[in-house]
Design an enzyme around this catalytic site. Structure first.
Site, PDB file in Angstrom:
ATOM      1  N   GLY A  71       0.803  -1.216   0.000  1.00  0.00           N
ATOM      2  CA  GLY A  71       0.000   0.000   0.000  1.00  0.00           C
ATOM      3  C   GLY A  71       0.831   1.259   0.000  1.00  0.00           C
ATOM      4  O   GLY A  71       0.564   2.203  -0.756  1.00  0.00           O
ATOM      5  N   HIS A  93      -9.556   3.064  -0.204  1.00  0.00           N
ATOM      6  CA  HIS A  93      -8.110   3.055  -0.001  1.00  0.00           C
ATOM      7  C   HIS A  93      -7.510   2.585  -1.327  1.00  0.00           C
ATOM      8  O   HIS A  93      -7.363   1.383  -1.564  1.00  0.00           O
ATOM      9  CB  HIS A  93      -7.712   2.092   1.117  1.00  0.00           C
ATOM     10  CG  HIS A  93      -8.138   2.530   2.484  1.00  0.00           C
ATOM     11  ND1 HIS A  93      -7.720   3.707   3.055  1.00  0.00           N
ATOM     12  CD2 HIS A  93      -8.955   1.937   3.394  1.00  0.00           C
ATOM     13  CE1 HIS A  93      -8.251   3.830   4.260  1.00  0.00           C
ATOM     14  NE2 HIS A  93      -9.012   2.777   4.493  1.00  0.00           N
ATOM     15  N   THR A  94      -7.160   3.528  -2.177  1.00  0.00           N
ATOM     16  CA  THR A  94      -6.651   3.133  -3.505  1.00  0.00           C
ATOM     17  C   THR A  94      -5.334   2.383  -3.415  1.00  0.00           C
ATOM     18  O   THR A  94      -4.990   1.622  -4.323  1.00  0.00           O
ATOM     19  CB  THR A  94      -6.474   4.371  -4.404  1.00  0.00           C
ATOM     20  OG1 THR A  94      -5.555   5.275  -3.777  1.00  0.00           O
ATOM     21  CG2 THR A  94      -7.786   5.078  -4.629  1.00  0.00           C
ATOM     22  N   CYS A  95      -4.601   2.603  -2.316  1.00  0.00           N
ATOM     23  CA  CYS A  95      -3.320   1.905  -2.174  1.00  0.00           C
ATOM     24  C   CYS A  95      -3.504   0.394  -2.081  1.00  0.00           C
ATOM     25  O   CYS A  95      -2.607  -0.374  -2.418  1.00  0.00           O
ATOM     26  CB  CYS A  95      -2.590   2.396  -0.930  1.00  0.00           C
ATOM     27  SG  CYS A  95      -2.261   4.157  -0.944  1.00  0.00           S
ATOM     28  N   PHE A  96      -4.670  -0.026  -1.590  1.00  0.00           N
ATOM     29  CA  PHE A  96      -4.927  -1.457  -1.403  1.00  0.00           C
ATOM     30  C   PHE A  96      -6.071  -1.961  -2.277  1.00  0.00           C
ATOM     31  O   PHE A  96      -6.498  -3.107  -2.139  1.00  0.00           O
ATOM     32  CB  PHE A  96      -5.259  -1.732   0.073  1.00  0.00           C
ATOM     33  CG  PHE A  96      -4.164  -1.365   1.028  1.00  0.00           C
ATOM     34  CD1 PHE A  96      -3.089  -2.215   1.231  1.00  0.00           C
ATOM     35  CD2 PHE A  96      -4.201  -0.161   1.703  1.00  0.00           C
ATOM     36  CE1 PHE A  96      -2.075  -1.875   2.121  1.00  0.00           C
ATOM     37  CE2 PHE A  96      -3.187   0.186   2.586  1.00  0.00           C
ATOM     38  CZ  PHE A  96      -2.116  -0.667   2.794  1.00  0.00           C
TER      39      PHE A  96
END
Length: 710
Positions: A408, A676-679
């Site tokens: 992430g 949560h774009t990171c995940f």
């Protein structure tokens, strides 16, 4: 027909025909020579002491040699005809007269023998194009003959197939015995045969023929490619391509060994067509992918074969899909990383007496407030020590924040850097309003930042991160070393592209338009000019030089004007990918897919690959409502949803099922969805009605800013 069965007039005609054939072949020997690089025959063009002859002189000498009929003047049995050879006129005559017995004898006589077949369907001297290095097969006659034979009774088909199978067996022995004493006419005659396209003859004709061609010396392969394949029209080219692809597919349906002799030989032949297609642009690259090869390839076995310099699909990657190529890339990186660690450990053990493993990851320690400068500094440190560090798995640590990077933080680092580097106020890029593409700002002085961006692209590839970039395809072409052309200007300056195209198509006298070899532009309210040729501001473009003007104009805009910026960007990129498999495996179109993903969006695939957490499951009423609403979205709305949840509106290589979206139950029903774009996590409240689901989702995706990071 044999001479003793002919009338006197037929014998005269046959003698004339043989004489013309003999003159034609001697003419070929005198002007082009045989396949021996240093022939000792005084009447061969490949003899080092042979003086080049004009067409007239060669014709005169060829006639004298034919009359003399001295066999010692013949280079080899392939260069000159005996009395047996096939021609369209005889085949047609037998067919029209329904004389199938004689036709069968004629086919067997001329198609089953190596030398007879090689001297069949030859062009006359007047038809041969000596300048183009032609090998002399009359394709029109050959194709008409095959058309007739394909309509002949079954017994003729059997004679033809048996004869061709026999001649291929004989040719196999000759190639292995002497790889420099044959010509290529017979191969063209066999490739053109309609039987190679039929599965009925795969075992007896198609497979053996493909194997035979794959064993040809490199020089002969090059001639076959340049003289035959390069001159095929699109229809015939596609026919041969389809035949090879079908052969590979059906073979693998019976035996899934992709490294069998037949598959290897067919793949080598397919490579010749791929090389030709790169120049002709008959078909898209996807036409060369083979589904069965991609399904059955053992990547570990292929990697070992590549290392041992044996046949490998890595060296024939045109047949592989971008998804399989990405797996090869991952495998290569894993192997190189493990080996690097082991080698350093062994070195430390031998010279320092202890096993010390070096850092296994590429660590980026950065502060959010000074993200860009910190990233520049870290990249500089690694570049000055060992660029191989960039091929390690990336790990990111935001200074002052707790947490271990499990993917992430790494993704967030990429996203934040891209946001900053492509901020128009920063001045590195300009946005083309018509195409929404970003192009290099010719006046930007942030040279180090361009190098950093190149490193980011390379790192994204090696860490399987899709970047939300809006580069035109030209950027990836330039990275692959492909020179820009006028059509590339369409994405950078559509109006200018149209104007230059109309200028080229202008049928009047272009001097009336008063165009000079100079480019004028404005910078900071000042007018400047750049001469495309010396003293170009005083040289008027004429009809004879308008193509030159357009070519130089395009080169200036797409190459010269942004040279400093692009070279710095490319330096950063090649620092990461140089000596790796990226540029070896991927075409420039596939490179763009690797970096940015695909615009092809299949939300059924996204649904099938989605995971659920915190109480949600596939059968949950809210999840059913969610997918019902999403599938009703327009394409633009689907892109917005994808960008909202993942940070990119494109699909990874292999499709949306590879994205692994996670939908988490979170928040009250009166709240909007978050992410949560990171995940790739979508935090979705438990909405009870379709109307509420639709209203809340649309509001969230239409009013999000940036990447929707939380």
């Amino acid at each position: 027909p044999r001479l003793n069965h002919m009338s006197e007039q037929e014998k005269v005609n046959k003698t004339k025909e043989l004489m013309e054939k003999s003159v034609t072949l001697y003419f070929y020997q005198l002007t082009k020579g045989c396949e021996n690089e240093y022939c000792c025959n005084n009447f061969c063009a490949k003899n080092p002491s042979h003086k080049p002859l004009s067409a007239n002189d060669a014709g005169r000498v060829a006639l004298q040699l034919s009359i003399l009929n001295d066999k010692t003047n013949i280079c080899c049995e392939d260069t000159i005809a005996n009395e047996n050879f096939a021609c369209f006129e005889v085949i047609n005559e037998y067919f029209q007269n329904n004389d199938f017995e004689s036709l069968g004898e004629y086919i067997e006589l001329n198609f089953s023998k190596y030398d007879s077949l090689n001297n069949s369907f030859l062009k006359s001297i007047s038809e041969m194009d000596i300048i183009r290095n032609e090998i002399g097969v009359n394709l029109d006659d050959l194709r008409q003959a095959y058309e007739i034979l394909s309509q002949s009774p079954i017994q003729i088909q059997e004679v033809l197939s048996k004869s061709i199978s026999q001649v291929i067996s004989n040719m196999e022995w000759r190639i292995k015995a002497n790889k420099n004493s044959f010509t290529l006419r017979k191969f063209i005659i066999l490739i053109e045969c309609y039987m190679i396209h039929s599965p009925e003859f795969y075992e007896t004709i198609t497979g053996p023929l493909f194997s035979l061609i794959s064993e040809l010396p490199k020089r002969s392969i090059k001639i076959l490619e340049q003289v035959y394949l390069a001159n095929l029209d699109r229809g015939k080219f596609v026919e041969i391509l389809r035949s090879i692809q079908n052969f590979i597919t059906l073979e693998l349906m019976e035996d899934d060994d992709v490294f069998s002799n037949n598959i290897v030989a067919a793949t080598k032949l397919l490579r010749l067509l791929y090389t030709t297609n790169q120049k002709k642009s008959y078909l898209g690259k996807e036409e060369f992918y083979n589904e069965m090869v991609n399904m059955n390839i053992d990547l570990v076995h292929d990697f070992r074969a590549w290392e041992d310099e044996e046949f490998s699909f890595r060296k024939h990657s045109f047949i592989l899909t971008p998804e399989i190529k990405s797996h090869i890339l991952e495998l290569s990186q894993q192997v190189s990383q493990v080996r690097a660690v082991r080698e350093e450990a062994l070195y430390n053990h031998l010279f320092f007496g202890e096993v010390i493993f070096r850092q296994a990851n590429l660590l980026m320690e950065v502060n959010r407030e000074t993200l860009l400068q910190d990233s520049l500094n870290m990249v500089g440190v690694y570049m000055n020590s060992d660029s191989n560090h960039f091929k390690k798995p990336l790990r990111v640590n935001f200074i002052g924040e707790e947490g271990i990077d499990e993917g992430g933080l790494r993704k967030e680092w990429f996203q934040l850097l891209i946001l900053e580097l492509f901020n128009l106020d920063y001045g590195m890029f300009v946005e083309i309003s018509e195409t929404r593409c970003h192009w290099f700002n010719a006046y930007s002085v942030q040279i180090d930042e361009f190098e950093l961006l190149g490193v980011i692209l390379g790192l994204a590839i090696y860490n399987s991160i899709i970047l939300d970039l809006h580069f035109p395809n030209l950027v990836y072409k330039k990275l692959a070393g492909v020179e820009p052309v006028l059509e590339d200007l369409m994405d950078i300056n559509p109006g200018l592209y149209t104007g230059l195209k109309q200028f080229l198509e202008y049928e009047g006298d272009v001097t009336d338009l008063d165009v000079y070899f100079v480019v004028e532009y404005t910078q900071y309210d000042f007018r400047y000019s750049h001469e495309l040729v010396p003293d170009g501001s005083n040289i008027v473009v004429t009809n004879e030089r308008k193509q030159e003007y357009v070519d130089k104009y395009v080169k200036y805009l797409l190459v010269d004007s942004v040279e400093a910026q692009f070279n710095s960007f490319r330096k950063g990129f090649t620092t990461v990918v140089d000596d790796g498999p990226v540029m070896e495996l991927f075409s420039h179109e596939e490179l763009q897919l690797l970096v940015c993903g695909s615009p092809e969006l299949n939300f059924k695939e996204l649904e099938s690959g989605t995971h659920y957490e915190n109480g949600y499951r596939k059968e949950h009423p809210t999840i059913k409502l969610f997918w019902e609403v999403v599938h009703s979205f327009s394409l633009e709305e689907k892109k917005k949803l994808l960008s909202f949840t993942t940070g990119s509106d494109r699909s990874p290589i292999g499709g949306l099922s590879k994205l692994e979206l996670v939908i988490v139950k979170h928040g009250k029903e009166d709240r909007l969805p978050t992410s949560h774009t990171c995940f790739n996590h979508l935090l979705l409240p438990e909405y009870k009605t379709k109307e509420n689901m639709q209203e809340r989702l649309k509001k969230a995706i239409n009013n999000s800013t940036g990447f929707g990071l939380l």
